[in-house]
Design an enzyme around this catalytic site. Structure first.
Site, PDB file in Angstrom:
ATOM      1  N   SER B 322       1.214  -0.996  -0.116  1.00  0.00           N
ATOM      2  CA  SER B 322      -0.280   0.300   0.091  1.00  0.00           C
ATOM      3  C   SER B 322       1.301   1.206  -0.073  1.00  0.00           C
ATOM      4  O   SER B 322       0.754   2.534  -0.430  1.00  0.00           O
ATOM      5  CB  SER B 322      -0.779  -0.041   1.384  1.00  0.00           C
ATOM      6  OG  SER B 322      -1.404   1.156   1.766  1.00  0.00           O
ATOM      7  N   TRP B 325       2.486   1.491  -3.213  1.00  0.00           N
ATOM      8  CA  TRP B 325       1.089   1.914  -4.401  1.00  0.00           C
ATOM      9  C   TRP B 325       0.937   3.658  -4.200  1.00  0.00           C
ATOM     10  O   TRP B 325       0.553   4.460  -5.208  1.00  0.00           O
ATOM     11  CB  TRP B 325      -0.273   1.966  -3.376  1.00  0.00           C
ATOM     12  CG  TRP B 325      -0.833   2.204  -4.580  1.00  0.00           C
ATOM     13  CD1 TRP B 325      -2.030   1.206  -5.777  1.00  0.00           C
ATOM     14  CD2 TRP B 325      -2.153   3.288  -4.752  1.00  0.00           C
ATOM     15  NE1 TRP B 325      -2.872   2.141  -6.406  1.00  0.00           N
ATOM     16  CE2 TRP B 325      -3.430   3.328  -5.700  1.00  0.00           C
ATOM     17  CE3 TRP B 325      -2.071   3.988  -4.010  1.00  0.00           C
ATOM     18  CZ2 TRP B 325      -4.044   4.081  -5.086  1.00  0.00           C
ATOM     19  CZ3 TRP B 325      -3.043   4.919  -3.263  1.00  0.00           C
ATOM     20  CH2 TRP B 325      -3.894   5.393  -4.786  1.00  0.00           C
ATOM     21  N   HIS B 326       1.629   4.203  -3.370  1.00  0.00           N
ATOM     22  CA  HIS B 326       1.353   6.063  -3.019  1.00  0.00           C
ATOM     23  C   HIS B 326       2.216   7.237  -3.705  1.00  0.00           C
ATOM     24  O   HIS B 326       2.356   6.920  -4.194  1.00  0.00           O
ATOM     25  CB  HIS B 326       1.355   6.324  -1.473  1.00  0.00           C
ATOM     26  CG  HIS B 326      -0.137   6.115  -1.053  1.00  0.00           C
ATOM     27  ND1 HIS B 326      -0.418   4.511  -0.584  1.00  0.00           N
ATOM     28  CD2 HIS B 326      -1.302   6.686  -0.370  1.00  0.00           C
ATOM     29  CE1 HIS B 326      -2.240   4.378   0.193  1.00  0.00           C
ATOM     30  NE2 HIS B 326      -2.234   5.951   0.301  1.00  0.00           N
ATOM     31  N   GLY B 327       3.381   5.620  -4.120  1.00  0.00           N
ATOM     32  CA  GLY B 327       4.250   6.592  -5.038  1.00  0.00           C
ATOM     33  C   GLY B 327       5.391   5.558  -4.872  1.00  0.00           C
ATOM     34  O   GLY B 327       6.280   5.380  -3.731  1.00  0.00           O
ATOM     35  N   PHE B 469      -0.721   9.735  -6.863  1.00  0.00           N
ATOM     36  CA  PHE B 469      -0.655   8.315  -6.720  1.00  0.00           C
ATOM     37  C   PHE B 469      -1.647   8.089  -7.601  1.00  0.00           C
ATOM     38  O   PHE B 469      -1.228   6.856  -8.145  1.00  0.00           O
ATOM     39  CB  PHE B 469      -1.303   8.055  -5.358  1.00  0.00           C
ATOM     40  CG  PHE B 469      -1.056   9.025  -4.437  1.00  0.00           C
ATOM     41  CD1 PHE B 469       0.649   9.051  -3.832  1.00  0.00           C
ATOM     42  CD2 PHE B 469      -1.849   9.647  -3.594  1.00  0.00           C
ATOM     43  CE1 PHE B 469       1.391  10.354  -3.108  1.00  0.00           C
ATOM     44  CE2 PHE B 469      -0.765  10.189  -2.143  1.00  0.00           C
ATOM     45  CZ  PHE B 469       0.344  10.850  -2.226  1.00  0.00           C
TER      46      PHE B 469
END
Lengths: 314, 469
Positions: B322, B325-327, B469
């Site tokens: 996760s 996924w954000h960056g 994102f």
């Protein structure tokens, strides 16, 4: 759907009424401000009739003592500089001033790396409260955002985020300089040793920004076309000797081509090595500002007198 | 196109009027109009990436159909892997190529090996993480036989690209959103007025709170090394509200906009800073993403069905992914790892029968824990983040950077007003001024919010943080 449209229309109508009413109140606060930022901008745009006008950003506002200029040159002086501003603001103030009269002398403070960066139109948004009364600044302010002209139909929007500085002078005065300082913003503190250690690194050599240069050229040309005697000054920063930057090179070129005297203090060891003269690495304190202005007018005076003699012969 | 732009203010009424004109006549034309509007909305930013959006959607549409018809398990697996492969390859290339290339180079140089990898000049397509996840969930659900695919390509393309939630969610499931593209729509006052009120609150959170506090946060976080621990602490506190105002605000605008077109999107935030545990926090923060990861990563990994150690490992892995996924930055990986650790520690404490903390203590503790993780989320580098954490906890120094007093005053006013609204909704749900039974109160509230937005909102066309994102 009909009910929704009616309700939306009611909300919009109420908003328009509040907008106008608040607008009147805010205009009143702006126009009656005893001192402070809005007083100074209003004075620059609408009242100033001084012989000498100083234009610059925060360095312009803090480093040039109007009283010293007046005493030395025997001419009235108004410092129209404003912190955080650049060419778009200077151009707007210029439009406001030249719309009314042509000052005899203009001292333009340019920062040593000013023309390498794109002009910041957003910062010139501080002029929004003056938009409606000054059509001559529309072409500058309309560039702060794509639909600025549309947003400016709202009087509340024109005062967006301005309340603190709009109301403050009614309670505390002199924080941006007293009215008797004539635009100068004196800083009494002397910078700390810590500040002297954490200096901003010198930016790498960069090309000129065409948009910034175009604004600068337009500014200079317009003052010269109106017959103003111009001087360009690069003021000193503590601990950073800048003899040559792309901006300074361009100023030198302009100086030669347009016959505008240029004074580069950014390499002057009489200032840049003296922490006692600075309130922070980029701005002079009262003592430094007085010495700096005195030194500058010592150089300027003969040129101004010469220019006045030439004018009287014309 | 940004929600807080004049472009959108012009775009929305035009699409709204056209939509309701068409929707009364034909669902097919209605969906075609929504598809066109959504592609215009996305292409406004960069039309070249429309092909990417279309390609990803078309692949999942056809693979979804084939997955449904195919009975052979092996062939189904191949089809499924194809769909996942295409989506993850697009995401991997556009979002993570340079990150992994740089990380390899650093790893080699750490062991004394000189290694050079060519960086590519890649532009990250806006919202790619959101629409690929939405599209992937469609294929996964069909593969699991939980969803029947649609045979209407236009409706499917409109579902993937539905403009209110295309670039920053909520990440919708096909089972919830797709059927709404086939339902006849009727205009209702309640729906429209409710949608507009939700949008208003969203704009308030974005331009009055998030964009305002961002000015202080940027001033501090962009100059790490020049501030005291107290300044970092205040900036981190503000960032907690910046990211919340920004992202929850975007979600609310998306939900409200969708309602104007008769669509119902899932709730994405539920006052997360009132969580009494980190487990609850993730049930209230970015709900559409956390449920996505729960259903498509945590549970397939084994969820809590295996041993305790396996459960902890699954939890930690899910949060690590996760984070990524954000960056494409180690700061986000660290952020994910911190939240993974919180989850594991919380579960351990529960299993060891640690006494439950009272809410008045656990809510602030969870907030402080979330803020600590936000340091890594916001900092430019992991080193910067550690410097900030060190300054806050070990060497706070003296003094606090106030910056422009006007900005500080408006920031505090915005944050505390938002906090007041949140407290009211959390603890006094019946006292809603926006939905008050007395019309003058409703009108006055709407008017006050509009005036506040116009007078204290930040209107510099700033981007919503979550777009990246």
């Amino acid at each position: 759907m009909k009910k929704l449209l009616i309700h939306i229309a009611i909300v919009l109508a109420l908003l328009a009424v509040v907008d106008r009413l608040a607008g009147w109140g805010l205009d009143w606060l702006r126009d009656h401000s005893p001192d402070g930022r809005y007083f100074k901008t209003k004075y620059s745009l609408e009242i100033a009739q001084e012989d000498v006008i100083v234009l610059g950003s925060s360095r312009g506002e803090m480093n040039y003592v109007s009283q010293v200029i007046e005493d030395s040159l025997g001419m009235s002086c108004w410092n129209a500089s404003r912190g955080g501003q650049g060419m778009p603001y200077f151009r707007a103030i210029q439009e406001g001033i030249l719309n009314r009269y042509a000052p005899k002398v203009v001292i333009l403070n340019v920062d040593d790396y000013d023309l390498e960066f794109p002009p910041n139109y957003e910062h010139a948004g501080v002029l929004r409260p003056f938009y409606h009364n000054h059509p001559e600044i529309h072409h500058i302010l309309d560039q702060t955002s794509t639909f600025e002209w549309l947003l400016m139909q709202s009087r509340l929007y024109a005062y967006n985020s301005s309340y603190y500085y709009l109301i403050r002078p009614y309670f505390v005065q002199g924080l941006d300089g007293k009215t008797s300082d004539k635009g100068w913003k004196p800083r009494v503190d002397t910078m700390s040793v810590e500040m002297g250690k954490n200096l901003e690194p010198e930016p790498p050599k960069m090309p000129l920004n065409p948009e910034g240069v175009a604004l600068f050229d337009a500014l200079v040309k317009k003052f010269q076309d109106k017959g103003c005697k111009m001087f360009m000054v690069v003021s000193p920063n503590f601990g950073r000797s800048v003899d040559s930057s792309t901006t300074i090179e361009y100023l030198r070129k302009t100086s030669r081509e347009r016959d505008i005297p240029l004074f580069v203090y950014s390499n002057d060891s009489a200032f840049i090595t003296k922490p006692d003269y600075f309130t922070d690495p980029n701005h002079l304190n009262v003592e430094g500002a007085r010495l700096f202005t005195s030194d500058l007018v010592r150089h300027i005076k003969p040129l101004v007198v010469h220019n006045q003699q030439l004018s009287s012969h014309d | 196109m940004l929600f807080n732009s004049i472009d959108f203010a012009i775009f929305l009424p035009i699409v709204f009027l056209l939509f309701w004109f068409v929707a009364q006549r034909s669902i097919k034309w209605q969906n075609l109009l929504l598809l066109t509007a959504s592609y215009v909305f996305y292409g406004w930013w960069d039309w070249r990436f429309l092909s990417l959006l279309a390609f990803s959607s078309v692949v999942d549409y056809f693979v979804g159909g084939m997955l449904h018809r195919e009975e052979n398990g092996r062939k189904r697996k191949v089809l499924f892997v194809t769909s996942m492969g295409v989506n993850l390859a697009l995401l991997g290339f556009f979002k993570y190529f340079n990150f992994f290339a740089d990380s390899f180079v650093h790893a080699f140089s750490f062991f004394g090996q000189e290694f050079s990898a060519r960086r590519l000049n890649i532009i990250l397509p806006v919202g790619i993480s959101f629409y690929t996840f939405q599209s992937m969930s469609y294929a996964i659900d069909i593969y699991r036989r939980k969803l029947t695919p649609t045979n209407d390509l236009i409706a499917f393309l409109a579902f993937v690209s539905f403009f209110p939630q295309l670039v920053a969610g909520p990440i919708e499931r096909a089972s919830h959103l797709l059927p709404q593209f086939f339902k006849p729509k009727t205009i209702s006052y309640q729906m429209m007025s409710g949608g507009l009120k939700i949008m208003l609150l969203g704009f308030f959170m974005k331009v009055v709170v998030a964009d305002r506090v961002a000015l202080y946060v940027d001033a501090v976080y962009n100059n790490v090394g020049l501030h005291t621990g107290w300044s970092y602490m205040l900036a981190t506190f503000f960032f907690a509200f910046q990211i919340y105002g920004d992202f929850a605000g975007y979600s609310l605008i998306a939900i409200g906009t969708a309602r104007l077109f008769g669509f119902d999107l899932m709730q994405n935030f539920n006052r997360p800073y009132f969580s009494a545990s980190f487990r609850e926090f993730w049930g209230r923060w970015h709900i559409s993403l956390s449920t996505w990861f729960r259903d498509y990563l945590y549970i397939p990994l084994g969820g809590s069905r295996g041993s305790k150690a396996r459960t902890y490992s699954n939890l930690f892995t899910t949060f690590l992914v996760s984070g990524l996924w954000h960056g494409a930055n180690w700061t986000f990986v660290m952020w994910g790892a911190i939240h993974g650790t919180y989850q594991v520690v919380e579960r351990l404490a529960q299993e060891l029968n640690f006494p439950r903390l009272p809410k008045w203590l656990s809510i602030p503790l969870v907030f402080v824990g979330a803020c600590l993780a936000w340091v890594f989320f916001r900092a430019a580098t992991v080193q910067d983040a550690f410097h900030i954490v060190g300054a806050i906890f070990i060497n706070p120094g003296h003094g606090i950077h106030v910056g422009d007093i006007g900005i500080m005053a408006f920031s505090l006013a915005g944050v505390f007003l938002l906090l007041g609204i949140e407290i009211a909704v959390e603890y006094f749900p019946n006292v809603s001024l926006l939905h008050h039974r007395w019309a003058p109160v409703r009108f006055a509230t709407i008017l006050a919010m509009l005036v506040w937005i116009i007078t204290l909102g930040v209107f510099d066309g700033s981007q919503f943080i979550y777009f990246q994102f």
